[in-house]
Write a protein that holds these residues in place. Sequence first.
Motif, PDB file in Angstrom:
ATOM      1  N   GLU A 176       0.811  -1.223   0.000  1.00  0.00           N
ATOM      2  CA  GLU A 176       0.000   0.000   0.000  1.00  0.00           C
ATOM      3  C   GLU A 176       0.840   1.266   0.000  1.00  0.00           C
ATOM      4  OE1 GLU A 176      -2.504  -0.509   3.384  1.00  0.00           O
ATOM      5  OE2 GLU A 176      -3.789  -2.011   2.407  1.00  0.00           O
ATOM      6  N   GLY A 177       2.176   1.120  -0.104  1.00  0.00           N
ATOM      7  CA  GLY A 177       3.024   2.305  -0.238  1.00  0.00           C
ATOM      8  C   GLY A 177       4.083   2.473   0.821  1.00  0.00           C
TER       9      GLY A 177
ATOM     10  N   TYR B  64      13.100 -16.462   7.507  1.00  0.00           N
ATOM     11  CA  TYR B  64      12.222 -15.701   6.606  1.00  0.00           C
ATOM     12  C   TYR B  64      12.025 -16.349   5.242  1.00  0.00           C
ATOM     13  CZ  TYR B  64      12.651 -11.915  10.009  1.00  0.00           C
ATOM     14  OH  TYR B  64      12.595 -11.176  11.152  1.00  0.00           O
ATOM     15  N   ALA B  65      12.748 -17.436   4.971  1.00  0.00           N
ATOM     16  CA  ALA B  65      12.553 -18.121   3.683  1.00  0.00           C
ATOM     17  C   ALA B  65      11.122 -18.637   3.579  1.00  0.00           C
ATOM     18  CB  ALA B  65      13.550 -19.271   3.542  1.00  0.00           C
ATOM     19  N   GLN B  66      10.536 -18.457   2.397  1.00  0.00           N
ATOM     20  CA  GLN B  66       9.178 -18.919   2.104  1.00  0.00           C
ATOM     21  C   GLN B  66       8.131 -18.300   3.048  1.00  0.00           C
ATOM     22  OE1 GLN B  66       9.343 -23.197   2.080  1.00  0.00           O
ATOM     23  NE2 GLN B  66      10.669 -23.283   0.289  1.00  0.00           N
ATOM     24  N   THR B  67       8.349 -17.048   3.404  1.00  0.00           N
ATOM     25  CA  THR B  67       7.378 -16.289   4.200  1.00  0.00           C
ATOM     26  C   THR B  67       6.927 -15.083   3.373  1.00  0.00           C
ATOM     27  OG1 THR B  67       8.966 -14.763   5.213  1.00  0.00           O
ATOM     28  CG2 THR B  67       8.631 -16.927   6.293  1.00  0.00           C
ATOM     29  N   PRO B  68       5.915 -14.354   3.831  1.00  0.00           N
ATOM     30  CA  PRO B  68       5.496 -13.147   3.106  1.00  0.00           C
ATOM     31  C   PRO B  68       6.606 -12.120   2.940  1.00  0.00           C
ATOM     32  CG  PRO B  68       3.782 -13.811   4.647  1.00  0.00           C
ATOM     33  CD  PRO B  68       4.966 -14.695   4.914  1.00  0.00           C
ATOM     34  N   LEU B  69       7.570 -12.073   3.862  1.00  0.00           N
ATOM     35  CA  LEU B  69       8.658 -11.108   3.708  1.00  0.00           C
ATOM     36  C   LEU B  69       9.584 -11.476   2.563  1.00  0.00           C
ATOM     37  CD1 LEU B  69       9.750  -9.802   7.212  1.00  0.00           C
ATOM     38  CD2 LEU B  69       7.912  -9.081   5.694  1.00  0.00           C
ATOM     39  N   GLU B  70       9.774 -12.760   2.289  1.00  0.00           N
ATOM     40  CA  GLU B  70      10.578 -13.149   1.135  1.00  0.00           C
ATOM     41  C   GLU B  70       9.899 -12.689  -0.156  1.00  0.00           C
ATOM     42  OE1 GLU B  70      13.169 -16.945  -0.395  1.00  0.00           O
ATOM     43  OE2 GLU B  70      11.063 -17.312   0.130  1.00  0.00           O
ATOM     44  N   GLU B  71       8.561 -12.652  -0.163  1.00  0.00           N
ATOM     45  CA  GLU B  71       7.840 -12.198  -1.354  1.00  0.00           C
ATOM     46  C   GLU B  71       8.125 -10.744  -1.678  1.00  0.00           C
ATOM     47  OE1 GLU B  71       3.667 -13.221  -1.737  1.00  0.00           O
ATOM     48  OE2 GLU B  71       3.885 -14.650  -0.080  1.00  0.00           O
ATOM     49  N   ILE B  72       8.308  -9.918  -0.668  1.00  0.00           N
ATOM     50  CA  ILE B  72       8.459  -8.486  -0.929  1.00  0.00           C
ATOM     51  C   ILE B  72       9.914  -8.055  -1.029  1.00  0.00           C
ATOM     52  CG2 ILE B  72       6.260  -7.986   0.198  1.00  0.00           C
ATOM     53  CD1 ILE B  72       7.808  -6.927   2.600  1.00  0.00           C
ATOM     54  N   LEU B  73      10.846  -8.863  -0.510  1.00  0.00           N
ATOM     55  CA  LEU B  73      12.262  -8.501  -0.562  1.00  0.00           C
ATOM     56  C   LEU B  73      12.845  -8.799  -1.948  1.00  0.00           C
ATOM     57  CD1 LEU B  73      13.435  -9.630   2.976  1.00  0.00           C
ATOM     58  CD2 LEU B  73      13.563  -7.302   2.053  1.00  0.00           C
TER      59      LEU B  73
ATOM     60  N   LEU C  82      24.004  -5.171  -1.705  1.00  0.00           N
ATOM     61  CA  LEU C  82      23.009  -4.108  -1.550  1.00  0.00           C
ATOM     62  C   LEU C  82      22.050  -4.204  -2.738  1.00  0.00           C
ATOM     63  CD1 LEU C  82      22.019  -1.588  -0.019  1.00  0.00           C
ATOM     64  CD2 LEU C  82      23.597  -0.227  -1.401  1.00  0.00           C
ATOM     65  N   VAL C  83      20.796  -4.585  -2.456  1.00  0.00           N
ATOM     66  CA  VAL C  83      19.824  -4.858  -3.519  1.00  0.00           C
ATOM     67  C   VAL C  83      18.528  -4.104  -3.198  1.00  0.00           C
ATOM     68  CG1 VAL C  83      18.733  -6.625  -4.935  1.00  0.00           C
ATOM     69  CG2 VAL C  83      20.822  -7.183  -3.651  1.00  0.00           C
ATOM     70  N   ALA C  84      17.965  -3.440  -4.198  1.00  0.00           N
ATOM     71  CA  ALA C  84      16.740  -2.652  -4.010  1.00  0.00           C
ATOM     72  C   ALA C  84      15.678  -3.110  -5.006  1.00  0.00           C
ATOM     73  CB  ALA C  84      17.026  -1.159  -4.189  1.00  0.00           C
ATOM     74  N   MET C  85      14.414  -2.875  -4.643  1.00  0.00           N
ATOM     75  CA  MET C  85      13.321  -3.299  -5.510  1.00  0.00           C
ATOM     76  C   MET C  85      12.056  -2.530  -5.152  1.00  0.00           C
ATOM     77  SD  MET C  85      11.844  -7.191  -6.121  1.00  0.00           S
ATOM     78  CE  MET C  85      10.743  -7.213  -4.699  1.00  0.00           C
ATOM     79  N   LYS C  86      11.193  -2.377  -6.143  1.00  0.00           N
ATOM     80  CA  LYS C  86       9.845  -1.855  -5.889  1.00  0.00           C
ATOM     81  C   LYS C  86       8.904  -3.045  -5.733  1.00  0.00           C
ATOM     82  CE  LYS C  86      10.615   1.969  -9.088  1.00  0.00           C
ATOM     83  NZ  LYS C  86      10.167   2.566 -10.373  1.00  0.00           N
ATOM     84  N   TYR C  87       8.011  -2.918  -4.774  1.00  0.00           N
ATOM     85  CA  TYR C  87       6.966  -3.933  -4.608  1.00  0.00           C
ATOM     86  C   TYR C  87       5.626  -3.221  -4.578  1.00  0.00           C
ATOM     87  CZ  TYR C  87       4.117  -7.728  -2.800  1.00  0.00           C
ATOM     88  OH  TYR C  87       3.120  -8.670  -2.645  1.00  0.00           O
TER      89      TYR C  87
ATOM     90  N   ARG D   4       8.483   0.143  -1.541  1.00  0.00           N
ATOM     91  CA  ARG D   4       9.866  -0.175  -1.907  1.00  0.00           C
ATOM     92  C   ARG D   4      10.499  -1.006  -0.796  1.00  0.00           C
ATOM     93  NH1 ARG D   4      12.172   5.557  -4.473  1.00  0.00           N
ATOM     94  NH2 ARG D   4      10.885   5.475  -6.361  1.00  0.00           N
ATOM     95  N   THR D   5      11.432  -1.888  -1.199  1.00  0.00           N
ATOM     96  CA  THR D   5      12.142  -2.717  -0.232  1.00  0.00           C
ATOM     97  C   THR D   5      13.625  -2.720  -0.545  1.00  0.00           C
ATOM     98  OG1 THR D   5      11.870  -4.751  -1.528  1.00  0.00           O
ATOM     99  CG2 THR D   5      10.134  -4.217   0.072  1.00  0.00           C
ATOM    100  N   LEU D   6      14.406  -3.082   0.465  1.00  0.00           N
ATOM    101  CA  LEU D   6      15.861  -3.099   0.304  1.00  0.00           C
ATOM    102  C   LEU D   6      16.442  -4.209   1.156  1.00  0.00           C
ATOM    103  CD1 LEU D   6      18.330  -0.251  -0.015  1.00  0.00           C
ATOM    104  CD2 LEU D   6      18.607  -1.712   1.986  1.00  0.00           C
ATOM    105  N   ALA D   7      17.447  -4.880   0.616  1.00  0.00           N
ATOM    106  CA  ALA D   7      18.186  -5.897   1.346  1.00  0.00           C
ATOM    107  C   ALA D   7      19.645  -5.451   1.454  1.00  0.00           C
ATOM    108  CB  ALA D   7      18.094  -7.246   0.638  1.00  0.00           C
ATOM    109  N   LEU D   8      20.106  -5.240   2.675  1.00  0.00           N
ATOM    110  CA  LEU D   8      21.512  -4.948   2.943  1.00  0.00           C
ATOM    111  C   LEU D   8      22.082  -6.186   3.623  1.00  0.00           C
ATOM    112  CD1 LEU D   8      23.901  -3.013   2.981  1.00  0.00           C
ATOM    113  CD2 LEU D   8      23.022  -2.068   5.127  1.00  0.00           C
TER     114      LEU D   8
END
Length: 645
Positions: free
Chosen positions: A291-292, A309-318, A398-403, A407-411
């Motif tokens: 939702e933003g 966090y593997a195979q959880t909703p957070l893996e979907e957005i990261l 350092l990886v970034a993505m829009k969901y 937006r999400t980021l993995a450091l």
Amino acid sequence: MSAEYDLRLYAVNDIVTPLAFDTLQDLGVSGRGSALLDALFTLQNEYQGLPLAGVLFLTDGANNTGTTESALLEDFALPVFTVGAGERSRYRDIQIAEKRVVNFAFLRSPVTVDFTLKSWGYQGTTVPVILKQGNQVVATTMVPIAQPEFTAPISFTFTPREIGTFSYAVETPLQVGEMIESNNRKEFSLHVIRDKIRILIVSGRPSWSYRFLRRALKSDPTIDLISFIILRTPSDVVNVPERQLSLIPFPTNRLFTRELGNFDLLIFDNFSYTFYFPLPYLEHIKRFVAEGGAFAMFGGDQSFGDGGYAQTPLEEILPVEMLPKPGGYAFLPGKMELTREGETHPITQITVDGEENRLLWEEMPVLKGFNRVLRVKPGAIVLGNYALAGKDQRFPLLVAMKYKKGRTLALLTDQTWRWNFEMVGKKKGNRHYLRFVRQMIRWLVKDPTFKQVQVLTSKETYQIGEEAEIRVRVFNNDFSPATDAVLTLTVKDTQAGVRELSPAPAAQPGEYVATYQPDHPGIFTVRAVARSRQARGSSPSFSDQILGSDETLFRMVQPQIEFENAAPGEALLRKMADLTGGRYFSATTPWQEIREEIRKRLAGKAEYRIVEERPLELRNTLWAFLALLSLFSLEWIIRRRGGLA
């Protein structure tokens, strides 16, 4: 009256314009308003020293611009006769008038707008007044009209939930018999900004990474930070009372259900959820991002796959797919190496100059560990890789993505504190670490300066007849100028609907320009959607990828304050006549009566003066020459017959 007086005809709006009598039937509406009192003083000055007998005004009595103090007419030297157009008792209209409207508001903070409802002739009626954002109803109130001429204040309080510029309107439905339709609606625009960036950090244990991150965020006055750090886990065995072990309980239910929407960014810093809240809470975080909102996960031995966090909703957005089993954290030295995308992306732009930026990152201290992942997701952007020391191996760091809307980021490390601590130890300061943190935060929360698509107009308000210039700046995912973007640019308004414009590339790379010239007033919404144009053979996941969208508003105005309040102004016309020795007539008074009354009041006031002298050359005026010659000839004949010649 033309047989007795030299009549001069004028049209009065905000200025006084001479008219010919044969053009009276073609007279239309013009000007910004009516300046009746100014017109009287203008005419008095124009005819100063001439025998002006009086002024006859045919008007509805609206005096809505220029001088409004009618008492000034006490010193006016001429009688003013007024004929009022329209009867106030038969006038029917409802008007929405603006009283106090702010043009900006803060995100998630209540804002109040004040208007006034004015009514003529609708006593006993109850009307709805509606606040709308676009076509969506925000609030409604009912107003009972108690008197023939009625005024009531109207206030709406609402809470903006999105950042940007939005069009609002306060309106009431058209009633039967209304004489003016255009004043039942009042539009306004509202620019919604953040007062502060609200961040929630949950850290799995005390660490140098958490300490320096928290210090960096607390040093930024635009950030409102709430942080929780886990001092012990439920599996820890201790021999002291519970109340002595925790400064504050971890309010997971409140944070991840009721309060999550009040934050802009959620950060999990080396934190495993498994001991503290159930899996459905991760669904709440996923919805928050969709939702933003923004979410970032920082590395460590309790994060990513090691945190469950593997195979959880957070893996979907990261932006990364995690290893399905623990053991992904590697204690191996390495440095961050910028990718091509990282060289231009705002997160990793710690200085403006590209070459200097690359050299500064090469100078950053060695890190001592990172999280391995299965792969980077399609559509994600790798800004930096973890280059192992002494080996030709690189892993995403350092990886970034829009969901969806967020937006999400993995450091993928817990070692970035070294970019602060060790650089200070080398006496080179921590400003680059601080800038990295601030740039990262602002990209995640979609700071307007970091938008990939930016729509701008040359100004906010235009006059009818002016051309609105619209410029669109488009950046690729790595924030290089998108010189070959596929751009859809539309303009929407309440009257004409949606129209598509044809933008052309401007001189600046990645910038496009278009123009639009509406023929009616209103608030216009400009929307741009940009897509990347990929070369044949590139990854299909990037083909026709949406780079972003943006909206802005501009207002087109045509000042017509005549329609703001068109009720006949009989009181003013009577006062003008009384103060100057004239008389007020209603529109139903027979013209013969008006004419006779004016003659009676002007009787005995006629003055005759030489107002103009014009020299004529006799030789150029044949009729005068012949008349004079005839007189001389007649005199000569008479004198001759009388024996005098």
